[in-house]
Design a protein around this motif. Structure first.
Motif, PDB file in Angstrom:
ATOM      1  N   THR A   1       6.240  -2.041  -1.054  1.00 52.74           N
ATOM      2  CA  THR A   1       7.080  -3.203  -1.375  1.00 52.74           C
ATOM      3  C   THR A   1       6.284  -4.353  -1.976  1.00 52.74           C
TER       4      THR A   1
ATOM      5  N   PHE B   1       7.947  -6.571  -4.479  1.00 50.44           N
ATOM      6  CA  PHE B   1       8.948  -7.450  -3.869  1.00 50.44           C
ATOM      7  C   PHE B   1       8.298  -8.755  -3.432  1.00 50.44           C
TER       8      PHE B   1
ATOM      9  N   GLY C   1      15.765  -7.741  -5.075  1.00 52.46           N
ATOM     10  CA  GLY C   1      15.263  -8.284  -3.821  1.00 52.46           C
ATOM     11  C   GLY C   1      16.226  -8.050  -2.667  1.00 52.46           C
TER      12      GLY C   1
ATOM     13  N   THR D   1      12.885  -5.511  -8.981  1.00 54.02           N
ATOM     14  CA  THR D   1      12.126  -6.763  -8.887  1.00 54.02           C
ATOM     15  C   THR D   1      10.971  -6.815  -9.874  1.00 54.02           C
TER      16      THR D   1
END
Length: 284
Positions: free
Chosen positions: A98, A101, A122, A277
């Motif tokens: 992630t 992100f 997101g 993202t």
């Protein structure tokens, strides 16, 4: 141009598979205390890299930015290793992936413009995170607490990698120096937590440490930047999202671990969200 893209994609995919094996090496070393595994992981990687740089004369004089990158890389390695130790390897691999992100969140905190697709990504990534974190199997209280700590370490490792990626453009030509500094710093941090009474690794465990250092630490550290020379960093990051799939495959083949419902439901939400993202290359 097409062959260049294929080469870059293949290199990024190979690096992703090697990173995907990281949790498997660590899982096979769980008989050793966490601190001992950290010490021998960093020691093995630092020795191998020192020999490599000495033979190739590839060591560059470090500067302040190199030290900063080494600190972040050491934090990433320590947190990811602890995460793999305490939680299941597929969940931690998903959480570590992630980092884009967190890059987007850093941009929001800096009040930089964020596109609508990134906001949607997101939200999806957050939903996927919630499913992966909250949907694990019910276990004994101590084991459940350990799993939560491991998951938290996975998220912290993703944040460390996000910060490291932000510094990446200022570390050109210093890649191996950053990795070496990261391994040395990680070793220094880990030594106080290693048990003096712990046994020295046996031959099989030394083989695992060599695999962890060479295959899942040094090799992808060389191949991934090489891939970025043939395809854009954003495209390489998209390919790197395949890492959890390799982790799940290796976990099934080596550890006999099956995916839980929280993986099957949370992983698509999380990975699609992380993909959204990523900054639009054309817009940038």
């Amino acid at each position: 141009m097409a062959s260049d893209t294929q080469k870059g994609t293949a290199l990024a995919l190979l690096a992703s598979a090697q990173w995907g094996a990281t949790g498997i090496w660590v899982a096979l070393l769980r008989d050793l205390p966490t601190g001992t595994t950290l010490v021998f992981r960093f020691l093995t990687a630092a020795l191998l890299l020192t020999v490599l740089l000495t033979l190739t004369r590839g060591f560059q004089r470090p500067n302040q930015r190199t030290l900063y990158g080494g600190v972040l890389l050491a934090a990433y390695y320590v947190l990811a290793t602890v995460g793999f130790y305490l939680s299941d390897v597929v969940s931690v691999s998903l959480l570590v992936s992630t980092s884009p992100f967190f890059v987007m969140l850093l941009r929001v905190l800096r009040r930089q413009p964020v596109a609508g697709r990134e906001v949607l990504g997101g939200l999806l990534a957050f939903a996927g995170l919630a499913v992966v974190l909250l949907g694990g199997p019910v276990t004994a209280p101590d084991a459940d607490q350990g799993r939560l700590i491991g998951d938290a370490c996975g998220l912290a490792a993703a944040l460390a990698m996000a910060l490291y990626s932000q510094a990446g453009s200022r570390l050109q030509g210093q890649g191996w120096s950053v990795v070496l500094i990261g391994c040395v710093l990680g070793l220094l941090v880990s030594v106080p937590f290693a048990s003096p009474a712990a046994a020295v690794p046996d031959a099989g465990q030394w083989g695992l440490f060599l695999g962890l250092a060479a295959v899942s630490t040094l090799a992808p550290g060389y191949l991934y930047p090489l891939a970025c020379q043939h395809i854009t960093p954003t495209a390489a990051t998209v390919v790197r999202l395949s890492t959890p799939f390799f982790t799940a495959l290796f976990a099934f083949l080596v550890l006999g671990a099956a995916l839980g419902w929280h993986h099957l439901l949370g992983a698509p939400l999380l990975l699609v969200g992380v993909y959204l993202t990523l900054p639009n290359e054309r817009r940038r």
